[in-house]
Design an enzyme around this catalytic site. Structure first.
Site, PDB file in Angstrom:
ATOM      1  N   TYR A 284      15.177 -33.238  84.985  1.00 30.31           N
ATOM      2  CA  TYR A 284      16.040 -32.121  84.596  1.00 30.31           C
ATOM      3  C   TYR A 284      15.321 -30.811  84.897  1.00 30.31           C
ATOM      4  O   TYR A 284      14.125 -30.684  84.667  1.00 30.31           O
ATOM      5  CB  TYR A 284      16.407 -32.246  83.112  1.00 30.31           C
TER       6      TYR A 284
ATOM      7  N   PHE B  78      25.985 -50.231  73.880  1.00 23.86           N
ATOM      8  CA  PHE B  78      25.738 -49.344  72.744  1.00 23.86           C
ATOM      9  C   PHE B  78      26.930 -48.406  72.535  1.00 23.86           C
ATOM     10  O   PHE B  78      27.483 -48.320  71.435  1.00 23.86           O
ATOM     11  CB  PHE B  78      24.449 -48.545  72.987  1.00 23.86           C
TER      12      PHE B  78
ATOM     13  N   HIS C   4      27.822 -39.826  81.302  1.00 18.20           N
ATOM     14  CA  HIS C   4      27.630 -40.672  82.485  1.00 18.20           C
ATOM     15  C   HIS C   4      26.521 -41.676  82.186  1.00 18.20           C
ATOM     16  O   HIS C   4      25.517 -41.311  81.574  1.00 18.20           O
ATOM     17  CB  HIS C   4      27.219 -39.827  83.698  1.00 18.20           C
TER      18      HIS C   4
ATOM     19  N   ILE D 152      17.706 -45.458  65.842  1.00 20.42           N
ATOM     20  CA  ILE D 152      17.460 -44.060  66.212  1.00 20.42           C
ATOM     21  C   ILE D 152      18.602 -43.522  67.081  1.00 20.42           C
ATOM     22  O   ILE D 152      19.126 -42.433  66.834  1.00 20.42           O
ATOM     23  CB  ILE D 152      16.090 -43.926  66.910  1.00 20.42           C
ATOM     24  N   GLY D 153      19.014 -44.291  68.071  1.00 18.20           N
ATOM     25  CA  GLY D 153      20.147 -43.893  68.914  1.00 18.20           C
ATOM     26  C   GLY D 153      21.417 -43.746  68.098  1.00 18.20           C
ATOM     27  O   GLY D 153      22.192 -42.805  68.285  1.00 18.20           O
TER      28      GLY D 153
ATOM     29  N   ALA E 183      22.966 -49.583  77.443  1.00 23.78           N
ATOM     30  CA  ALA E 183      23.584 -48.305  77.061  1.00 23.78           C
ATOM     31  C   ALA E 183      25.103 -48.447  77.001  1.00 23.78           C
ATOM     32  O   ALA E 183      25.744 -47.954  76.065  1.00 23.78           O
ATOM     33  CB  ALA E 183      23.195 -47.200  78.041  1.00 23.78           C
TER      34      ALA E 183
ATOM     35  N   TYR F 202      30.112 -33.046  76.063  1.00 23.94           N
ATOM     36  CA  TYR F 202      29.424 -33.833  77.081  1.00 23.94           C
ATOM     37  C   TYR F 202      28.024 -34.173  76.592  1.00 23.94           C
ATOM     38  O   TYR F 202      27.252 -33.275  76.244  1.00 23.94           O
ATOM     39  CB  TYR F 202      29.354 -33.055  78.397  1.00 23.94           C
TER      40      TYR F 202
END
Length: 170
Positions: A31, A123, A112, A88-89, A120, A73
């Site tokens: 990033y 999840f 995305h 945690i997620g 993921a 987003y």
């Protein structure tokens, strides 16, 4: 032994380097500086996750006005591998969902996910997200380059509304 503590903390100029380091380790994409500059402006939409006072994950979101909708987003949501499956997620995603619920004006929340990231995808599905499309060559310099767009609708749409959104089953 005392129970483990999961806490969320603000992202500030003092700990932004921790966020950068976490993202470098967790995600296969990098990033840019603008991403981190923007993260400092979004307040509650960016949080570091701490497990027993150690920064182990983070969530970063932004408000997106597209498709004539107010959307949230999820730019990043991730946790270091040794700390996965500890809730945690879930804590980070629930934080974001609670913001949307309290606000009451968001149409949906989306993100995305690399098509190969099955954990993921599973999840997010647990939280009511659905794959609404697959974008070819979304990612640069990583394989597979394709990404699923996962979305959770937050408003009960009246009949006819959102009829233009194509659902793709994969």
């Amino acid at each position: 032994m005392k129970g483990s503590r999961i806490e969320l903390g603000d992202v500030t100029p003092h700990n932004i380097k921790q966020l950068k380091r976490l993202n470098q380790v967790i995600f296969p994409v990098s990033y840019n500086d603008k991403f981190y500059k923007d993260v400092l402006e979004v307040g509650e939409l960016a949080k570091l996750a701490y497990f027993n006072d150690i920064a182990v994950g983070a969530v970063c979101c932004r408000v997106d006005h597209s498709q004539n909708q107010k959307r949230l987003y999820i730019m990043t949501l991730g946790c270091l591998a040794p700390y996965r499956r500890l809730g945690i997620g879930t804590k980070m995603l629930n934080h974001v969902l609670n913001i949307c619920e309290k606000d009451g004006t968001f149409d949906n929340i989306y993100l995305h996910v690399q098509i190969s990231n099955e954990s993921a995808i599973d999840f997010y599905r647990k939280f009511g997200f659905e794959i609404i499309e697959t974008k070819k060559n979304y990612y640069k310099r990583i394989e597979p380059a394709d990404a699923h767009v996962l979305q959770k609708n937050l408003k009960i749409s009246s009949p006819g509304q959102n009829a233009d959104v194509q659902k793709s089953e994969n």
